[in-house]
Design a protein around this motif. Structure first.
Motif, PDB file in Angstrom:
ATOM      1  N   GLU A 191      53.364  38.841  29.182  1.00 25.33           N
ATOM      2  CA  GLU A 191      52.462  38.561  30.321  1.00 25.33           C
ATOM      3  C   GLU A 191      53.208  37.509  31.226  1.00 25.33           C
ATOM      4  OE1 GLU A 191      48.808  37.300  28.719  1.00 25.33           O
ATOM      5  OE2 GLU A 191      47.899  39.451  28.669  1.00 25.33           O
ATOM      6  N   GLU A 277      49.070  38.337  36.761  1.00 31.21           N
ATOM      7  CA  GLU A 277      48.128  39.739  37.270  1.00 31.21           C
ATOM      8  C   GLU A 277      47.944  40.580  36.054  1.00 31.21           C
ATOM      9  OE1 GLU A 277      49.650  41.317  40.521  1.00 31.21           O
ATOM     10  OE2 GLU A 277      48.081  42.122  41.247  1.00 31.21           O
ATOM     11  N   HIS A 278      46.725  40.594  35.582  1.00 34.41           N
ATOM     12  CA  HIS A 278      46.528  41.748  34.463  1.00 34.41           C
ATOM     13  C   HIS A 278      45.832  42.809  35.353  1.00 34.41           C
ATOM     14  CE1 HIS A 278      44.926  42.793  30.509  1.00 34.41           C
ATOM     15  NE2 HIS A 278      43.809  43.172  31.269  1.00 34.41           N
ATOM     16  N   MET A 279      46.476  44.022  34.985  1.00 34.67           N
ATOM     17  CA  MET A 279      45.905  45.393  35.301  1.00 34.67           C
ATOM     18  C   MET A 279      45.113  46.023  34.547  1.00 34.67           C
ATOM     19  SD  MET A 279      47.599  45.803  38.437  1.00 34.67           S
ATOM     20  CE  MET A 279      47.303  47.842  38.278  1.00 34.67           C
ATOM     21  N   ASP A 280      44.151  46.293  35.191  1.00 36.98           N
ATOM     22  CA  ASP A 280      42.966  47.319  34.230  1.00 36.98           C
ATOM     23  C   ASP A 280      43.426  48.769  34.495  1.00 36.98           C
ATOM     24  OD1 ASP A 280      40.883  48.577  33.126  1.00 36.98           O
ATOM     25  OD2 ASP A 280      39.484  46.723  33.322  1.00 36.98           O
ATOM     26  N   THR A 281      43.838  49.358  33.701  1.00 36.85           N
ATOM     27  CA  THR A 281      44.504  50.768  33.976  1.00 36.85           C
ATOM     28  C   THR A 281      43.175  51.825  34.036  1.00 36.85           C
ATOM     29  OG1 THR A 281      44.657  51.112  31.464  1.00 36.85           O
ATOM     30  CG2 THR A 281      46.735  50.388  32.897  1.00 36.85           C
ATOM     31  N   SER A 284      41.731  51.013  37.528  1.00 40.67           N
ATOM     32  CA  SER A 284      42.994  50.556  38.653  1.00 40.67           C
ATOM     33  C   SER A 284      42.742  49.361  39.445  1.00 40.67           C
ATOM     34  CB  SER A 284      43.035  51.858  39.586  1.00 40.67           C
ATOM     35  OG  SER A 284      43.425  53.004  38.512  1.00 40.67           O
ATOM     36  N   THR A 285      42.193  48.264  38.699  1.00 45.46           N
ATOM     37  CA  THR A 285      42.142  47.186  39.661  1.00 45.46           C
ATOM     38  C   THR A 285      42.953  46.141  38.794  1.00 45.46           C
ATOM     39  OG1 THR A 285      39.960  46.565  38.094  1.00 45.46           O
ATOM     40  CG2 THR A 285      39.789  47.660  40.460  1.00 45.46           C
ATOM     41  N   SER A 286      43.012  45.039  39.618  1.00 42.94           N
ATOM     42  CA  SER A 286      43.944  43.921  38.901  1.00 42.94           C
ATOM     43  C   SER A 286      43.120  42.495  39.259  1.00 42.94           C
ATOM     44  CB  SER A 286      45.219  43.864  39.559  1.00 42.94           C
ATOM     45  OG  SER A 286      45.283  43.433  40.968  1.00 42.94           O
ATOM     46  N   GLU A 287      43.452  41.630  38.443  1.00 47.98           N
ATOM     47  CA  GLU A 287      42.706  40.293  38.450  1.00 47.98           C
ATOM     48  C   GLU A 287      43.624  39.025  37.987  1.00 47.98           C
ATOM     49  OE1 GLU A 287      40.041  40.380  34.260  1.00 47.98           O
ATOM     50  OE2 GLU A 287      39.169  40.360  36.374  1.00 47.98           O
TER      51      GLU A 287
END
Lengths: 374, 198
Positions: A191, A277-281, A284-287
């Motif tokens: 990370e 930046e954390h990608m939520d697969t 398909s969003t990132s936060e």
């Protein structure tokens, strides 16, 4: 304070500024203006589970006093690394000694985030013969990421000192603006990326790192330093990464206490917050997530004639959110001083490494080296 | 913009400190005390004889920026290093430039004890021994052992040998080599005896 008042104070100050800066003639160059100083190390180490090895390094420090007010310095580094010779430029700084209380510096300098990396890392100054686990740079524990995000960077710095009365008592401040971090290596499986600073890293996001350190020397043997830094960082080597919201924030507390001349107690602890930046697969969003980190050391050295036993406790927690990403170090060392700046130092480190899925991986080391300052 | 204005205004104010403030004189005693207090913040104090006076002038600029020393502290330490630097030969107090011990010799070579003690005190003050040692009324020195009580731990012969060769029992001793004559060493010992706490 109203803006107009601020403007007026700036104008008044500016009116006085030229007097000391311009009215004086350039003092003559001292008769002896160039000095080579520095330090070096040669030693041997054995890490549990790894082949034994030798190491050597030489760090010449070039000091050049151009006038009474202008002083330049640079530290080079030569050492063995990965079977070859590594060279580096630790810092190259020009200082303007404006008056007794103010110094303005520019160039590449050791960032005053804490005390160890700026003042204590030379091998003959550091009482323990390896670096604290958070430091990493040359002498770091294999497989353990250093916590300290920055050692040297390019920018400008202002340093002030205010005497508090009595010998050796003062309040100091160093504030700086530098290029800040950019990513040198980002394994997407991790990370937190590795950050790079300095001459070849540039500023890829037009967001400078700002920070400072306040030092309070309450007595000749007691100093407390508080540091903080704030920056943004971005991916991308070639194209500017503007408007990034990824951040790096750090706080540091360091203290030194000498109850008697022979006993030196030191400690330094830092807290870092890195926005990643954390990608939520699935969506398909990132936060942006905050990754907290923590680490430091406490050390005691007792001088008895030429002998000096040393104890150190070190801790690195790469991700406070994860229980099993930390290293605990217990170290014991013994130094023999051949002169005030030359010593043979031996130490054993008991390193408890919890980085591998909770497995307690011993990474113990024995080190012996000859450290010299010149 | 507001922050920038404040910072630049503060820097300008600090830079505008009148030059007259910089011209304050420092004393050898102050220099020794600052040397003992500030150098050991980070490292073993270095012996004044390791470098020439001119080299110390350059090195102290480095130490000022690295250790956040004030200009006055820097000058004080530099004065102490140069004044006690017997290797350079340019120190104001170096070598045999001052020989109060020898001068205290009376007619026929007999030296009254009181004269010897007075000479010892004079030497102690000239060499700024109080910078590193507690000695007589001076209580701030912490780098070296307490000389008010040293004779409870060591004999007089040890003190004389230490004054002659500071590294004779500790190669890492930071005590400067003062190049004292035998008479001067005896005078300092006489002063230490006079103040000793038994």
């Amino acid at each position: 304070m109203p803006e107009s008042t601020l403007r007026r104070s700036w104008i008044v100050a500016a009116l006085f500024l030229p007097a000391p800066l311009l009215a004086q003639t350039i003092p003559p160059r001292p008769s002896h203006s160039f000095v080579v100083s520095g330090y070096g190390t040669a030693g041997w180490l054995k890490t549990q589970g790894l082949p034994n090895g030798s190491f050597a390094s030489l760090n010449p420090v070039l000091l050049f006093r151009m006038t009474d007010k202008i002083f330049a310095e640079a530290e080079l580094e030569f050492g063995f690394e990965d079977g070859g010779t590594a060279t580096g430029l630790e810092y190259a700084t020009v200082h303007y000694l404006a008056n007794d209380y103010l110094t303005v510096s520019a160039g590449k300098f050791l960032v005053p985030f804490g005390v160890f990396s700026q003042r204590l890392h030379p091998s003959w100054i550091n009482r323990f013969n390896s670096m604290p686990p958070f430091y990493g740079h040359r002498g770091g524990i294999p497989g353990v990421d250093p916590l300290l995000p920055v050692i040297g960077d390019i920018g400008a710095m202002v340093s002030t000192v205010a005497p508090l009365g009595g010998v050796g008592r003062s309040l100091t401040f160093s504030g700086y603006v530098t290029n800040g971090p950019r990513v040198s290596e980002h394994d997407m499986g991790r990370e937190r990326p590795d950050f790079a600073f300095g001459a070849f890293s540039g500023d890829n996001n037009n967001a400078k790192m700002v920070g400072g350190r306040v030092g309070l020397v309450l007595a000749p043997g007691f100093e407390l330093d508080l540091s903080a830094l704030r920056s943004k960082w971005g991916e991308g080597e070639m194209t500017p990464n503007l408007g990034t919201s990824l951040f790096l924030t750090g706080y540091n507390v360091a203290a030194e206490y000498r109850p008697v001349a022979a006993l030196e107690l030191r400690t330094e602890w830092m807290w870092l917050r890195t926005g990643v930046e954390h990608m939520d697969t699935t969506t398909s969003t990132s936060e942006i997530e905050t990754q907290p980190q923590f680490g430091g050391y406490a050390q005691a050295a007792l001088r008895q004639g030429a002998w000096e036993p040393v104890l150190r406790l070190g801790l690195v927690n790469i991700n406070q959110a994860e229980e099993n990403e930390r290293l605990t170090q217990y170290g014991v060392g013994l130094n023999y001083w051949l002169s005030p700046s030359v010593a043979v130092m031996a130490a054993f480190e008991l390193n408890r490494d919890h980085f591998n899925n909770g497995a307690d991986m011993p990474n113990n080391r024995f080190l012996i080296h000859w450290a010299f300052g010149f | 913009m507001r922050r920038l204005t404040m910072v630049s205004g503060l820097v300008a104010c600090l830079a505008a400190v009148p030059t007259g403030i910089r011209a304050q004189e420092v004393t050898l005693s102050e220099g020794g005390q600052v040397y003992a207090a500030t150098c050991s913040r980070c490292h073993n104090p270095r012996s004044p004889s390791e470098r020439s006076d001119a080299e110390w002038d350059v090195i102290m600029a480095h130490m000022r920026t690295r250790g956040n020393l004030s200009g006055r502290e820097t000058r004080a330490v530099l004065y102490f290093l140069q004044a006690t630097n017997v290797s350079s030969g340019t120190g104001e107090h170096a070598g045999q430039a001052e020989r109060p011990g020898a001068m205290s010799q009376g007619p026929g070579g007999a030296t009254p004890d009181t004269d010897q003690v007075a000479s010892g005190l004079q030497l102690v003050e000239q060499k700024a021994c109080m910078a590193c040692h507690k000695i007589g009324p001076h209580k701030v020195g912490t780098v070296g052992p307490n000389l008010n009580t040293v004779l409870t731990r060591r004999d007089a012969h040890y003190v004389l040998r230490k004054l002659e060769s500071p590294t004779m029992d500790n190669p890492a001793s930071v005590m400067p080599q003062m190049n004292l004559s035998a008479e001067q060493r005896e005078a300092i010992l006489a002063y230490i005896v006079s103040i000793s706490k038994k």
